[in-house]
Design an enzyme around this catalytic site. Structure first.
Site, PDB file in Angstrom:
ATOM      1  N   CYS A 184       3.444   8.455   1.034  1.00 57.22           N
ATOM      2  CA  CYS A 184       3.811   7.539   2.101  1.00 57.22           C
ATOM      3  C   CYS A 184       3.895   6.147   1.487  1.00 57.22           C
ATOM      4  O   CYS A 184       2.932   5.675   0.896  1.00 57.22           O
ATOM      5  CB  CYS A 184       2.737   7.601   3.188  1.00 57.22           C
ATOM      6  SG  CYS A 184       2.967   6.394   4.491  1.00 57.22           S
ATOM      7  N   CYS A 233       3.329  -3.972  17.230  1.00 56.67           N
ATOM      8  CA  CYS A 233       2.848  -2.785  17.936  1.00 56.67           C
ATOM      9  C   CYS A 233       1.342  -2.930  18.142  1.00 56.67           C
ATOM     10  O   CYS A 233       0.595  -3.173  17.191  1.00 56.67           O
ATOM     11  CB  CYS A 233       3.177  -1.520  17.146  1.00 56.67           C
ATOM     12  SG  CYS A 233       4.958  -1.323  16.862  1.00 56.67           S
ATOM     13  N   GLU A 259       0.816  -1.212   0.000  1.00 48.66           N
ATOM     14  CA  GLU A 259       0.000   0.000   0.000  1.00 48.66           C
ATOM     15  C   GLU A 259       0.849   1.261   0.000  1.00 48.66           C
ATOM     16  O   GLU A 259       1.876   1.333   0.662  1.00 48.66           O
ATOM     17  CB  GLU A 259      -0.916   0.017   1.223  1.00 48.66           C
ATOM     18  CG  GLU A 259      -2.135  -0.862   1.006  1.00 48.66           C
ATOM     19  CD  GLU A 259      -2.869  -1.172   2.293  1.00 48.66           C
ATOM     20  OE1 GLU A 259      -3.870  -0.516   2.561  1.00 48.66           O
ATOM     21  OE2 GLU A 259      -2.422  -2.068   3.020  1.00 48.66           O
ATOM     22  N   CYS A 289      -2.088   6.768   9.322  1.00 44.71           N
ATOM     23  CA  CYS A 289      -1.010   6.035  10.007  1.00 44.71           C
ATOM     24  C   CYS A 289      -1.547   4.826  10.736  1.00 44.71           C
ATOM     25  O   CYS A 289      -2.497   4.925  11.500  1.00 44.71           O
ATOM     26  CB  CYS A 289      -0.382   6.915  11.084  1.00 44.71           C
ATOM     27  SG  CYS A 289       0.774   8.089  10.495  1.00 44.71           S
ATOM     28  N   CYS A 330       3.984  -6.664   8.416  1.00 41.20           N
ATOM     29  CA  CYS A 330       5.031  -6.181   9.318  1.00 41.20           C
ATOM     30  C   CYS A 330       5.238  -7.203  10.426  1.00 41.20           C
ATOM     31  O   CYS A 330       4.266  -7.736  10.950  1.00 41.20           O
ATOM     32  CB  CYS A 330       4.629  -4.837   9.923  1.00 41.20           C
ATOM     33  SG  CYS A 330       5.908  -4.107  10.978  1.00 41.20           S
TER      34      CYS A 330
HETATM   35  N1  SAH Z   1       7.562   0.659  11.435  1.00 39.21           N
HETATM   36  C1  SAH Z   1       7.884   2.068  11.357  1.00 39.21           C
HETATM   37  C2  SAH Z   1       7.148   2.793  10.240  1.00 39.21           C
HETATM   38  C3  SAH Z   1       5.688   2.496  10.002  1.00 39.21           C
HETATM   39  S1  SAH Z   1       4.530   3.096  11.165  1.00 39.21           S
HETATM   40  C4  SAH Z   1       7.630   2.738  12.679  1.00 39.21           C
HETATM   41  O1  SAH Z   1       7.121   2.092  13.580  1.00 39.21           O
HETATM   42  O2  SAH Z   1       8.019   3.890  12.841  1.00 39.21           O
HETATM   43  C5  SAH Z   1       4.487   4.845  10.970  1.00 39.21           C
HETATM   44  C6  SAH Z   1       3.978   5.580  12.203  1.00 39.21           C
HETATM   45  O3  SAH Z   1       2.584   5.297  12.435  1.00 39.21           O
HETATM   46  C7  SAH Z   1       4.699   5.165  13.479  1.00 39.21           C
HETATM   47  O4  SAH Z   1       5.103   6.318  14.201  1.00 39.21           O
HETATM   48  C8  SAH Z   1       3.634   4.411  14.248  1.00 39.21           C
HETATM   49  O5  SAH Z   1       3.845   4.489  15.632  1.00 39.21           O
HETATM   50  C9  SAH Z   1       2.372   5.119  13.812  1.00 39.21           C
HETATM   51  N2  SAH Z   1       1.148   4.346  14.024  1.00 39.21           N
HETATM   52  C10 SAH Z   1       0.983   3.007  13.996  1.00 39.21           C
HETATM   53  N3  SAH Z   1      -0.307   2.684  14.230  1.00 39.21           N
HETATM   54  C11 SAH Z   1      -0.982   3.834  14.417  1.00 39.21           C
HETATM   55  C12 SAH Z   1      -2.349   4.150  14.665  1.00 39.21           C
HETATM   56  N4  SAH Z   1      -3.285   3.214  14.753  1.00 39.21           N
HETATM   57  N5  SAH Z   1      -2.686   5.448  14.780  1.00 39.21           N
HETATM   58  C13 SAH Z   1      -1.746   6.415  14.652  1.00 39.21           C
HETATM   59  N6  SAH Z   1      -0.459   6.182  14.384  1.00 39.21           N
HETATM   60  C14 SAH Z   1      -0.060   4.900  14.273  1.00 39.21           C
END
Ligand code: SAH
Length: 360
Positions: free
Chosen positions: A105, A116, A92, A344, A112
């Site tokens: 983006c 998280c 995506e 995000c 992944c």
């Molecule tokens: N794996 C990398 C890049 C992808 S995520 C990282 O973790 O930085 C990009 C950003 O989106 C990260 O800062 C992550 O914390 C944030 N993110 C992930 N899930 C989210 C959500 N449900 N709402 C808002 N931000 C989110």
């Protein structure tokens, strides 16, 4: 089967390919210009190549490995492209228009491996790393959709490696892709217009620090102590805040003119957004001499089956004020494309209500 994917190759590798095909060397430059500069993803469009060579290319090579399956347009103008690799994995990319400049983006992995807890992509698990060509192709595809095939790339297009995946777990392919995209005969998107975001793969942050040419760096923090970060971002059990901050400090002291370094903090209502969390975060940064690093506060984007809720607007403001009172400056990132699962942490190959007709 066995076709060579030419968007994977840099100029030197293309030269080798052309040489092996028994063609004159200048064809390599032509192909590079066509793929990356003119954003042509089919050999038939490359009319500066002899017909016979194009036919040969069609037999032995390919310029594309992604196919756009669905394209969604948000009410705020954000576009999400759901693509598939040749072997069927979802990829995506998101186009985010703003008044001054547009941002694309892109994803570094299909799915992944990091778990998280607040991120929808995590629910997919790791499907596979994307190749260099698959990374570059996302940007080419989005640019062609937005500006028309081959049309001049307006200056000011920024890239963020904040789509699906952990960029630093696909380091080599990512760096090679950034190199290809920076090439002035190609997309010519220089590192200064690119931000890579990591969840905190410490050895790779160190490797990144040593790079001669590098984009901006963002580190996702999202908690002010190990106990909470262990839960929200299990990668913390491997490299805790202390280790992460040691690498962050080294990076900070290597910063060159014009480079940006940020921490990202996803705000989860009642979980990591209280006054106490804000104070702890500011103290943590101050204790480590990292108070000059800018904080991007990201309001949580909810989606089933994630159980978190966004912070209230009032609490977001309080959080920001408390940080400011301790010398830490924070910006709140405006969510974009939530209605089409483009924001995000929402990239999980999800169907949204109304897919918009695919253009190609
Ligand atoms: N794996 C990398 C890049 C992808 S995520 C990282 O973790 O930085 C990009 C950003 O989106 C990260 O800062 C992550 O914390 C944030 N993110 C992930 N899930 C989210 C959500 N449900 N709402 C808002 N931000 C989110």
């Amino acid at each position: 089967m066995g076709k060579i994917h030419l968007t994977n190759l840099n100029e030197r590798e293309l030269a080798e390919f052309v040489e092996n095909a028994g063609e004159p060397l200048f064809r390599a430059r032509q192909i590079f210009k066509n793929l990356h500069g003119r954003r042509q993803l089919s050999f038939d469009e490359m009319t500066d190549l002899p017909k016979r060579f194009r036919a040969k290319l069609n037999e032995t090579a390919t310029a594309t490995s992604l196919r756009v399956e669905k394209r969604y347009v948000s009410e705020d103008g954000t576009r999400r492209f759901l693509m598939k690799t040749h072997d069927g994995y979802p990829v995506e990319a998101v186009f985010i228009p703003t008044e001054n400049r547009d941002t694309i983006c892109f994803s570094s992995q299909s799915g992944c491996p990091l778990k998280c807890d607040f991120c929808l992509t995590a629910k997919l698990g790791l499907l596979r790393n994307l190749t260099t060509g698959e990374i570059v192709e996302q940007i080419i595809t989005v640019l062609n959709d937005v500006y028309g095939a081959g049309a001049e790339t307006p200056h000011g297009t920024n890239l963020v490696a904040m789509g699906a995946g952990e960029p630093f777990l696909n380091f080599e392919n990512l760096i090679k892709a950034l190199d290809l995209m920076a090439n002035e005969n190609g997309l010519h998107i220089v590192p200064n217009r690119v931000t890579v975001s990591t969840a905190g793969i410490v050895p790779k942050i160190r490797e990144f620090t040593r790079l001669e040419k590098r984009p901006h760096l963002a580190i996702s923090l999202s908690a002010p102590n190990d106990e909470l970060r262990d839960k929200l971002m299990p990668i913390n059990r491997k490299w805790n805040i202390e280790e992460l901050f040691a690498a962050a400090k080294e990076f900070q002291s290597s910063l060159r003119r014009g480079e940006r370094f940020t921490f990202e903090y996803v705000l989860l209502g009642g979980v990591n957004d209280t006054d106490e969390h804000a104070r702890k975060l500011a103290n943590l940064l101050n204790r480590h001499g990292l108070e000059k690093v800018k904080i991007n506060l990201i309001p949580h984007n909810s989606a089933e089956p994630l159980e978190y809720k966004p912070s209230t607007a009032e609490q977001v403001e309080r959080f920001q004020d408390i940080l400011a009172s301790k010398g830490v400056s924070a910006f709140v990132r405006r969510p974009r494309g939530r209605d089409i699962y483009a924001a995000c942490g929402q990239l999980a190959a999800k169907d949204a209500a109304a897919p918009v007709q695919i253009t190609r």
